[in-house]
Structure formats: C-alpha cells, structure tokens
Design a protein around this motif. Structure first.
Motif, mmCIF file in Angstrom:
data_model
loop_
_atom_site.group_PDB
_atom_site.id
_atom_site.type_symbol
_atom_site.label_atom_id
_atom_site.label_comp_id
_atom_site.label_asym_id
_atom_site.label_seq_id
_atom_site.Cartn_x
_atom_site.Cartn_y
_atom_site.Cartn_z
ATOM 1 N N ALA A 1 0.923 3.970 -3.012
ATOM 2 C CA ALA A 1 0.622 5.368 -2.708
ATOM 3 C C ALA A 1 1.662 6.315 -3.301
ATOM 4 O O ALA A 1 1.423 7.514 -3.384
ATOM 5 N N ARG B 1 0.839 -1.212 0.000
ATOM 6 C CA ARG B 1 0.000 0.000 0.000
ATOM 7 C C ARG B 1 0.870 1.256 0.000
ATOM 8 O O ARG B 1 0.546 2.237 -0.674
ATOM 9 N N HIS B 2 1.978 1.226 0.740
ATOM 10 C CA HIS B 2 2.897 2.375 0.748
ATOM 11 C C HIS B 2 3.456 2.617 -0.659
ATOM 12 O O HIS B 2 3.526 3.759 -1.125
#
Length: 163
Positions: free
Chosen positions: A57, A53-54
């Motif tokens: 993003a 997810r990082h």
C-alpha cells in the motif's frame, strides 16, 4: 561494537561457518548479532499477509511484532541500498557483530574457501582478509584453519577483535 566478517565465493561455506560461529561465541557468554548481505532481491514477507499488504500500500516502514520476535522492514523504493556503516547503528549493542558478505568493506574478515569452487583466493586481492578457513590446503601466507574447526576460528576472531 566489534565487527568481524566472513566472506568468500558463492557456496564456499560462509553461512554454515557463520551459524557455527554464532553458536560457539554465544556459548561463551558473549552477545552476537549478524548482518547478511545478499546480492539478489530477497523478500522476508509473504504476499497476502497483513504486513505485506501494508508495504504494498506504500508504507515506508512496517514493524511486525509477535510474542517471540519483531522485525522492521524498510522499503527503499527508489533510493540506494544503505551502506554497512548506515546499517550498523540500527543494531542493538552487542559484544560482536558477525558480517556475512560485504567483502570490500574495511572490517577484518576470514575467507571461507572450498576446493570445489576452483577460484582464486579473494585474499590475494582483498587486504582486509586476515585468515582462510578452507576444506583443504591453500597457498597463502595467511593463517589457515580447517573450515570445520569452529573453535579455532572463533578463538582467532575473538583474539583479533580484542586488539
């Protein structure tokens, strides 16, 4: 750091040989790291995980740390893949770095070769290949080792990097 490579056609036995060589050389008290070059897009992260997810993003780098290991993932985004020379300084110092792939880079190599591949030896066109590890007879002036003779191959590699 001293470098030595294992190269060859797909399914020639490179990864198995690398695995056995790491075990053998490490058992002799030397520290060994590896670099594996892949020609396809590989993702070591899994969708849904926080680190994934990082990255999704937009993080340039994500360092994942656990009690047993850490991994640094660097997103290239729209930049070129780094060269082997650019990647080597990112490794911690060790006695030997074994490199799988990177057949056209200038470090010395052994070619893994299986008869069923039915392709010409890469050594006929790549002068940085110093020996062949094969599962049968091959026509070459280079030293030839049995693909499964890990001890002899390790001895050869270690004698080469000590020159």
């Amino acid at each position: 750091m001293k470098l030595y490579g294992i190269t060859g056609w797909k399914n020639a036995g490179k990864t198995g040989l690398m695995e056995r060589l790491v075990t053998e050389i490490a058992s002799r008290g030397l520290t060994v790291s590896t670099i594996k070059h892949a020609h396809h897009d590989t993702d070591i992260d899994q969708p849904g995980r926080d680190s994934h997810r990082h990255r999704e993003a937009g993080a340039q780098e994500v360092l994942l740390s656990t009690p047993r290991r850490w991994a640094l993932m660097h997103e290239l985004r729209d930049t070129n893949e780094p060269s082997l020379a650019d990647l080597l300084p990112r490794l911690s110092p060790v006695d030997l770095v074994l490199i799988e792939g990177y057949k056209h880079e200038p470090h010395p190599k052994i070619e893994a070769y299986r008869q069923v591949i039915d392709r010409p030896l890469l050594a006929s066109k790549i002068e940085t290949i110093h020996a062949i590890a094969a599962d049968g007879p091959v026509d070459t002036a280079l030293p030839v080792f049995d693909l499964d003779d890990t001890i002899a191959i390790a001895d050869f590699i270690l004698s080469e990097v000590e020159r």
